[in-house]
Write an enzyme that holds these catalytic residues in place. Structure first.
Site, short mmCIF file in Angstrom:
data_model
loop_
_atom_site.label_atom_id
_atom_site.label_comp_id
_atom_site.label_asym_id
_atom_site.label_seq_id
_atom_site.Cartn_x
_atom_site.Cartn_y
_atom_site.Cartn_z
N GLY A 148 36.12 13.70 6.32
CA GLY A 148 36.42 14.06 5.07
C GLY A 148 35.66 14.83 4.19
O GLY A 148 36.27 15.89 3.84
N ASP A 178 34.80 22.68 9.84
CA ASP A 178 35.65 21.32 9.71
C ASP A 178 37.01 21.67 9.16
O ASP A 178 37.31 22.32 8.07
CB ASP A 178 34.90 20.54 8.65
CG ASP A 178 33.64 19.83 9.24
OD1 ASP A 178 33.73 19.16 10.30
OD2 ASP A 178 32.57 20.24 8.61
N ASP A 206 27.46 13.83 13.61
CA ASP A 206 28.10 14.69 12.58
C ASP A 206 28.24 13.48 11.54
O ASP A 206 28.90 12.68 11.48
CB ASP A 206 29.52 15.11 12.92
CG ASP A 206 30.07 15.85 11.75
OD1 ASP A 206 29.29 16.19 10.82
OD2 ASP A 206 31.16 16.49 12.03
N GLY A 207 27.54 13.90 10.47
CA GLY A 207 27.57 13.32 9.08
C GLY A 207 26.30 12.65 8.49
O GLY A 207 25.64 11.73 9.11
N HIS A 253 29.65 25.09 12.49
CA HIS A 253 30.46 23.92 12.62
C HIS A 253 31.52 24.18 11.52
O HIS A 253 31.18 24.32 10.34
CB HIS A 253 29.63 22.60 12.41
CG HIS A 253 30.47 21.29 12.53
ND1 HIS A 253 30.60 20.69 13.56
CD2 HIS A 253 31.06 20.65 11.72
CE1 HIS A 253 31.45 19.64 13.62
NE2 HIS A 253 31.62 19.52 12.30
C1 DX5 Z 1 32.80 15.34 7.54
C2 DX5 Z 1 32.50 16.58 8.35
C3 DX5 Z 1 31.12 16.90 8.57
C4 DX5 Z 1 30.38 17.10 7.14
C5 DX5 Z 1 28.94 17.10 7.49
O1 DX5 Z 1 34.31 15.13 7.68
O2 DX5 Z 1 33.16 16.22 9.78
O3 DX5 Z 1 30.80 17.95 9.47
O4 DX5 Z 1 30.65 18.48 6.54
O5 DX5 Z 1 28.38 17.22 6.25
P1 DX5 Z 1 27.08 16.43 5.72
O6 DX5 Z 1 25.93 16.65 6.78
O7 DX5 Z 1 26.53 16.66 4.50
O8 DX5 Z 1 27.67 14.86 6.09
ZN ZN Z 2 32.44 17.93 11.30
#
Ligand code: DX5
Ligand code: ZN
Length: 212
Positions: A140, A33, A171-172, A31
């Protein structure tokens, strides 16, 4: 569930090694970001970094674009080896045109919703999209707290998509304590940032996610 670890939690000083480490631990996808500092309050990386990584790994690249005008950049990300491109329904680009552009580039298209956005916003695009991403943190940053109050939205989405061949991504803040809840509410792809990349034993975490 499929597991797509978020590179945002990796050590950015050695991205190639980090990709290899997480692939060896059993990750299904990677993934990525992409954040522009306008759509969400962080600036991460863009086309050149995706391109550089593409030459180092054969992992499936699951791009999560948290950018204001995703339609402008679809061709660029497609050209450097994205496999999935997910953009936000709250962005300024027309959703149908953006999905079409992703498909025209030969890629799978995802549509993401911020926590405050109701499911209604994506209903017109459910048929066109290959994946819907339900965010369980504000876009973020990695390492934020999982919002369990997104589970009714996830459940409604999964019942709307029942029997369809669609990816439902969460996600998150997903970790080994809440992954079961996420699976029970219908997710079939989970993103893990800190829970996977910062784990002492990433394979054990990925195995746990896979078990649901
Ligand atoms: C947040 C991102 C996520 C994040 C996930 O804006 O979209 O993909 O990096 O990280 P964790 O799992 O630590 O919340
Ligand atoms: Zn993400």
């Amino acid at each position: 569930m499929l597991v797509s670890p978020s590179l945002l939690s990796a050590d950015f000083s050695k991205l190639e090694d980090e990709c290899k480490r997480i692939q060896a631990a059993g990750a299904d996808w990677l993934h990525l970001d992409v954040i522009d500092g306008v759509f969400a309050p962080n600036i991460t990386f863009g086309v050149p970094v995706v391109k550089a990584l593409r030459s180092k790994t054969d992992m499936v690249f699951d791009l999560h674009l948290m950018i204001t005008e995703p339609l402008k950049y679809i061709e660029n990300f497609a050209a450097v080896g994205a496999d999935f491109i997910t953009f936000h329904i709250e962005s300024k680009s027309d959703p149908a045109a953006t999905i079409k552009k992703i498909h025209d580039c030969g890629l799978k298209a995802g549509v993401a919703l911020k926590p405050g956005t109701p499911l209604e916003a994506v209903k017109p695009y459910l048929d066109m999209a290959d994946m819907i991403l339900i965010m369980t943190v504000e876009p973020g940053f990695s390492g934020q707290k999982f919002m369990a109050d997104m589970m009714p939205k996830l459940k409604e989405l999964s019942s709307l998509c029942a029997g369809e061949d669609k990816y439902i991504q969460v996600d998150g803040g997903v970790n080994t304590d809440n992954a079961r809840l996420v699976a029970e509410n219908g997710a079939n792809v989970v993103v893990g940032g800190n829970s996977v990349f910062c784990a002492e034993d990433p394979k054990a975490v990925i195995d746990c996610f896979h078990s649901y």
